[in-house]
Motif scaffolding. Structure first.
Motif, PDB file in Angstrom:
ATOM      1  N   ARG A  70      27.812-122.723  80.157  1.00  0.00           N
ATOM      2  CA  ARG A  70      28.150-122.800  78.596  1.00  0.00           C
ATOM      3  C   ARG A  70      27.047-122.917  77.707  1.00  0.00           C
ATOM      4  NH1 ARG A  70      33.325-124.329  75.643  1.00  0.00           N
ATOM      5  NH2 ARG A  70      34.273-124.415  77.722  1.00  0.00           N
ATOM      6  N   GLY A  71      26.901-122.333  76.678  1.00  0.00           N
ATOM      7  CA  GLY A  71      25.728-122.652  75.803  1.00  0.00           C
ATOM      8  C   GLY A  71      24.568-121.830  76.142  1.00  0.00           C
TER       9      GLY A  71
ATOM     10  N   ASP B 161      25.057-114.350  73.205  1.00  0.00           N
ATOM     11  CA  ASP B 161      25.382-113.129  72.416  1.00  0.00           C
ATOM     12  C   ASP B 161      24.724-111.892  72.995  1.00  0.00           C
ATOM     13  OD1 ASP B 161      26.581-115.010  70.468  1.00  0.00           O
ATOM     14  OD2 ASP B 161      24.798-115.497  69.577  1.00  0.00           O
ATOM     15  N   TYR B 162      23.258-111.841  73.537  1.00  0.00           N
ATOM     16  CA  TYR B 162      22.896-110.673  74.161  1.00  0.00           C
ATOM     17  C   TYR B 162      23.859-109.867  75.238  1.00  0.00           C
ATOM     18  CZ  TYR B 162      18.402-111.868  71.644  1.00  0.00           C
ATOM     19  OH  TYR B 162      17.539-112.189  70.940  1.00  0.00           O
TER      20      TYR B 162
ATOM     21  N   ARG C 137      26.908-110.577  75.367  1.00  0.00           N
ATOM     22  CA  ARG C 137      28.170-109.789  74.856  1.00  0.00           C
ATOM     23  C   ARG C 137      27.898-108.570  74.379  1.00  0.00           C
ATOM     24  NH1 ARG C 137      30.971-114.344  71.178  1.00  0.00           N
ATOM     25  NH2 ARG C 137      32.534-112.978  70.836  1.00  0.00           N
TER      26      ARG C 137
ATOM     27  N   MET D 234      31.615-109.074  66.505  1.00  0.00           N
ATOM     28  CA  MET D 234      30.679-110.343  67.177  1.00  0.00           C
ATOM     29  C   MET D 234      30.392-111.253  66.008  1.00  0.00           C
ATOM     30  SD  MET D 234      29.258-109.392  70.284  1.00  0.00           S
ATOM     31  CE  MET D 234      30.160-108.485  71.073  1.00  0.00           C
ATOM     32  N   PRO D 235      30.795-112.380  66.334  1.00  0.00           N
ATOM     33  CA  PRO D 235      30.706-113.495  65.118  1.00  0.00           C
ATOM     34  C   PRO D 235      29.085-113.904  65.118  1.00  0.00           C
ATOM     35  CG  PRO D 235      31.306-114.448  67.285  1.00  0.00           C
ATOM     36  CD  PRO D 235      31.040-112.912  67.608  1.00  0.00           C
ATOM     37  N   ALA D 236      28.535-113.844  65.972  1.00  0.00           N
ATOM     38  CA  ALA D 236      26.854-114.271  65.793  1.00  0.00           C
ATOM     39  C   ALA D 236      25.835-113.359  65.992  1.00  0.00           C
ATOM     40  CB  ALA D 236      26.517-115.630  66.822  1.00  0.00           C
ATOM     41  N   MET D 237      24.842-113.360  65.030  1.00  0.00           N
ATOM     42  CA  MET D 237      23.716-112.449  65.421  1.00  0.00           C
ATOM     43  C   MET D 237      23.004-112.568  66.722  1.00  0.00           C
ATOM     44  SD  MET D 237      23.393-110.166  62.911  1.00  0.00           S
ATOM     45  CE  MET D 237      21.592-109.823  63.429  1.00  0.00           C
ATOM     46  N   PRO D 238      22.720-111.754  67.456  1.00  0.00           N
ATOM     47  CA  PRO D 238      21.913-112.109  68.763  1.00  0.00           C
ATOM     48  C   PRO D 238      20.642-112.757  68.156  1.00  0.00           C
ATOM     49  CG  PRO D 238      22.148-109.565  68.305  1.00  0.00           C
ATOM     50  CD  PRO D 238      22.840-110.465  67.349  1.00  0.00           C
ATOM     51  N   GLY D 239      20.230-113.685  69.222  1.00  0.00           N
ATOM     52  CA  GLY D 239      18.891-114.366  68.978  1.00  0.00           C
ATOM     53  C   GLY D 239      19.059-115.488  67.998  1.00  0.00           C
ATOM     54  N   ALA D 240      20.173-115.900  67.317  1.00  0.00           N
ATOM     55  CA  ALA D 240      20.527-116.929  66.630  1.00  0.00           C
ATOM     56  C   ALA D 240      20.240-118.288  67.608  1.00  0.00           C
ATOM     57  CB  ALA D 240      21.877-116.741  66.185  1.00  0.00           C
ATOM     58  N   THR D 241      20.160-118.021  68.995  1.00  0.00           N
ATOM     59  CA  THR D 241      20.112-119.413  69.594  1.00  0.00           C
ATOM     60  C   THR D 241      18.629-119.323  69.983  1.00  0.00           C
ATOM     61  OG1 THR D 241      21.037-118.140  71.427  1.00  0.00           O
ATOM     62  CG2 THR D 241      22.336-119.693  70.370  1.00  0.00           C
ATOM     63  N   LEU D 242      17.684-118.731  69.508  1.00  0.00           N
ATOM     64  CA  LEU D 242      16.464-118.720  69.811  1.00  0.00           C
ATOM     65  C   LEU D 242      15.578-119.597  68.916  1.00  0.00           C
ATOM     66  CD1 LEU D 242      15.237-115.102  71.227  1.00  0.00           C
ATOM     67  CD2 LEU D 242      15.058-117.206  72.522  1.00  0.00           C
TER      68      LEU D 242
ATOM     69  N   PRO E 178      20.428-127.051  71.487  1.00  0.00           N
ATOM     70  CA  PRO E 178      21.687-126.337  71.260  1.00  0.00           C
ATOM     71  C   PRO E 178      22.169-125.622  72.837  1.00  0.00           C
ATOM     72  CG  PRO E 178      19.692-125.618  69.739  1.00  0.00           C
ATOM     73  CD  PRO E 178      19.266-126.651  71.048  1.00  0.00           C
ATOM     74  N   VAL E 179      21.456-125.345  73.850  1.00  0.00           N
ATOM     75  CA  VAL E 179      21.892-125.215  75.183  1.00  0.00           C
ATOM     76  C   VAL E 179      22.997-126.307  75.611  1.00  0.00           C
ATOM     77  CG1 VAL E 179      21.792-124.357  77.409  1.00  0.00           C
ATOM     78  CG2 VAL E 179      20.250-123.600  75.632  1.00  0.00           C
TER      79      VAL E 179
ATOM     80  N   ALA F 266      25.945-126.707  73.278  1.00  0.00           N
ATOM     81  CA  ALA F 266      26.691-125.251  73.143  1.00  0.00           C
ATOM     82  C   ALA F 266      26.960-125.103  71.705  1.00  0.00           C
ATOM     83  CB  ALA F 266      27.994-125.088  73.854  1.00  0.00           C
TER      84      ALA F 266
ATOM     85  N   GLY G 203      16.648-108.802  75.463  1.00  0.00           N
ATOM     86  CA  GLY G 203      18.127-109.223  74.923  1.00  0.00           C
ATOM     87  C   GLY G 203      18.466-108.091  74.129  1.00  0.00           C
ATOM     88  N   PRO G 204      17.839-107.776  73.083  1.00  0.00           N
ATOM     89  CA  PRO G 204      18.361-106.557  72.100  1.00  0.00           C
ATOM     90  C   PRO G 204      18.643-105.220  72.789  1.00  0.00           C
ATOM     91  CG  PRO G 204      16.504-107.721  71.289  1.00  0.00           C
ATOM     92  CD  PRO G 204      16.650-108.071  72.453  1.00  0.00           C
TER      93      PRO G 204
END
Lengths: 108, 453
Positions: free
Chosen positions: A55-56, A61-62, A64, B1-9, B72-73, B76, B358-359
């Motif tokens: 989780r997290g 997102d990638y 998905r 998709m609710p979040a932009m990919p990469g927002a967690t980088l 953030p990981v 979550a 990822g993209p």
């Protein structure tokens, strides 16, 4: 739903999802057991229920988006709903026999 | 998709890592050149400059860069701000620069300007204040916190204490803050500053992060049972004793030796429980073949155990004061730096993979994270690094400064080798040309991560 799991379209989506790898484990998300369910509605909308190894996970997102794009690669599929769930949480025993052999994990 | 990919980088984590590795190389080069301990005393200004290059420049920047990516990981949830880490980094770098300049002034190598010390306190408290605000807001928004995040929270509280003690000392060096309680703290509080930093901030945070990362990387069950909970409780108690009771005793003008003994015994209990957890993580792993980062993290954990045994032997034999330098060296380089380099090797590859591939996931075949690294080549540098650290520690214990400098040279060479491997990873040099940059992927920049806005 007009098609049930096991139909040709579902099999095609499942096969396409093998292009998506979990970056950390370096293996496709289907054989890792991260895809919990695939259904195809009206022959054009893929509904994919999936999880991540943790989780997290920053790759969430990638993964998905990757699953969505893989579904779109199948002719006729022009909509995709990706449902992310952690219930049940992923555990390594969900891997296919092939993936378990790759990671030398004992088949319980 | 609710979040932009990469927002967690984390956008600026690569810049933190690059700055951190440069400071590690600088510190090792200074040791090779015979700057600071053992050529000068343990409390000499030269040693203090060297020590802060290691603890602030290398270890703290490494830890902060890692936390901006991994808090953030752990929770979550998103980081409070992906932009604040850049001014945070600039303030800490400027603060470290003025701090080192201040120590060189105390050593008579630069003209004495008291305002340097005042500037240091403003810059470092500003930098760490921003980091604590950003990480603190991220954690606060994710309550209730899981166990690894609780470890990190205690680690962040400890860095606040470490910086506070440091500010009191720095003001003292500049001739400021000479009122009695502060002067007493300046005279007796150094062990509190060192323990709050090395044990509270760096070790306790590393314990929390390693619980989660080792479980992730080795497919081990996540530990949140009584052993882990008591590791947290005992560690909290030990740190509260050192920081709270220690500060009270020291500011009253007394030596905090007894407080340190009580805290030390409590801390040993915490470390014993962590050792049990660490062994469980390795034993119960479902991945029989583990990667270089997990193997080297195991070697670093062995060095933590070795440092703990050395501490017990030195206290029991009454030799702690004589060999405190060797003990701190082993903690800094065998345990914290060893673990840091091991995790860095993995995190750089992972973040680079996410940014580049990822993209295009699902659109085209992508390499694995493991394809970004060449483990056998890096493994040689890691083994050289740990062997050199052991040799340097023994040289310090045996009072052989030339052997120490030779070992420091080997450490420096090994670190340069690992840094070279990290740069190759970031530049995708190890990825086969057919997979390196598929259409739609983007080449990574060395110092920042591309984050879509």
């Amino acid at each position: 739903m007009s098609e049930v799991p096991g139909s040709a379209a579902v099999d095609q989506v499942r096969e396409a999802l093998k292009l998506v790898i979990d970056p950390e484990l370096g293996y496709n998300i289907v054989d890792l057991g991260l895809i919990y369910d695939v259904a195809v509605k009206d022959g054009r909308e893929a509904i994919i229920t999936m999880t991540t190894t943790t989780r997290g996970c920053p790759a969430t997102d990638y993964l998905r988006m990757g699953a969505r794009d893989a579904a779109f690669s199948i002719e006729g599929i022009d909509e995709a709903e990706i449902i992310l769930t952690y219930n049940p949480p992923w555990v390594p025993r969900m891997m296919s026999a092939q993936a378990k052999a790759h990671f030398r994990i004992r088949d319980e | 998709m609710p979040a932009m990919p990469g927002a967690t980088l984390s956008r600026w984590t690569p810049a933190y890592f690059a700055a951190a590795v440069l400071f590690l190389l600088l510190a090792e080069a200074l040791m090779v050149a015979g700057f600071g301990y053992p050529a000068t005393g343990l409390r000499s200004p030269e040693t203090l400059a060297l020590v802060h290059c290691v603890t602030l420049g290398w270890l703290s920047l490494l830890m902060l860069g890692a936390l901006f990516q991994f808090v953030p990981v752990l929770v979550a949830g998103p980081i409070h701000s992906n932009e604040l880490p850049l001014p945070t980094l600039v303030l800490i770098l400027l603060g470290l620069g003025t701090l080192v300049a201040g120590f060189l002034q105390l050593a008579g190598r630069l003209p004495f300007i008291p305002a340097t010390f005042l500037a240091t306190t403003v810059l470092l408290s500003g930098g760490f204040g921003l980091a604590l605000w950003n990480l603190g807001r991220t954690l606060y928004a994710a309550r209730p916190l899981n166990l690894p995040a609780q470890f990190v929270t205690i680690g962040l509280a400890s860095v606040a204490a470490t910086v506070s003690f440091g500010i009191i000392f720095t003001l003292g060096f500049g001739g400021y803050a000479r009122t009695l309680p502060l002067a007493n703290l300046q005279a007796h509080g150094l062990p509190l500053h060192i323990i709050a930093g090395l044990a509270g901030w760096l070790t306790f945070t590393a314990i929390g992060v390693s619980h989660r990362l080792l479980a992730m990387f080795m497919l081990s069950p996540e530990l949140d049972g009584p052993t882990t909970r008591w590791t947290l409780r005992l560690g909290c108690a030990a740190l509260a004793i050192v920081i709270g009771a220690g500060a009270v005793v020291a500011s009253a003008g007394h030596d905090p030796g007894l407080v340190l003994l009580v805290a030390g015994l409590t801390g040993l209990g915490c470390l014993a429980l962590y050792a049990r957890d660490a062994v469980q993580l390795y034993r119960k792993r479902l991945r029989p073949l583990i990667e270089l980062n997990s193997r080297m993290a195991g070697v670093a954990l062995g060095h933590l155990a070795g440092a703990t045994v050395l501490l017990i032997v030195l206290v029991a034999s009454g030799l702690l004061a004589r060999h405190a330098g060797a003990l701190v060296f082993l903690v800094c380089f065998g345990w914290l730096s060893g673990l840091g380099l091991a995790m860095l090797y993995k995190i750089v590859a992972f973040v680079t993979w996410l940014e580049c591939y990822g993209p295009v996931l699902g659109k085209t075949p992508t390499p694995r994270v493991q394809d970004l690294v060449v483990e056998p080549r890096a493994a040689r540098w890691f083994w050289l690094y740990f062997a050199a650290v052991d040799a340097a520690t023994l040289a310090l214990l045996a009072g052989m400064p030339l052997v120490f400098r030779a070992a420091a040279f080997a450490m420096c060479a090994a670190t340069a080798g690992i840094a070279f491997e990290l740069a190759r990873t970031r530049r995708l040099v190890n990825v086969g040309s057919e997979l390196r940059l598929p259409a739609g992927s983007r080449p990574p920049r060395l110092l920042s991560t591309f984050v879509p806005s």
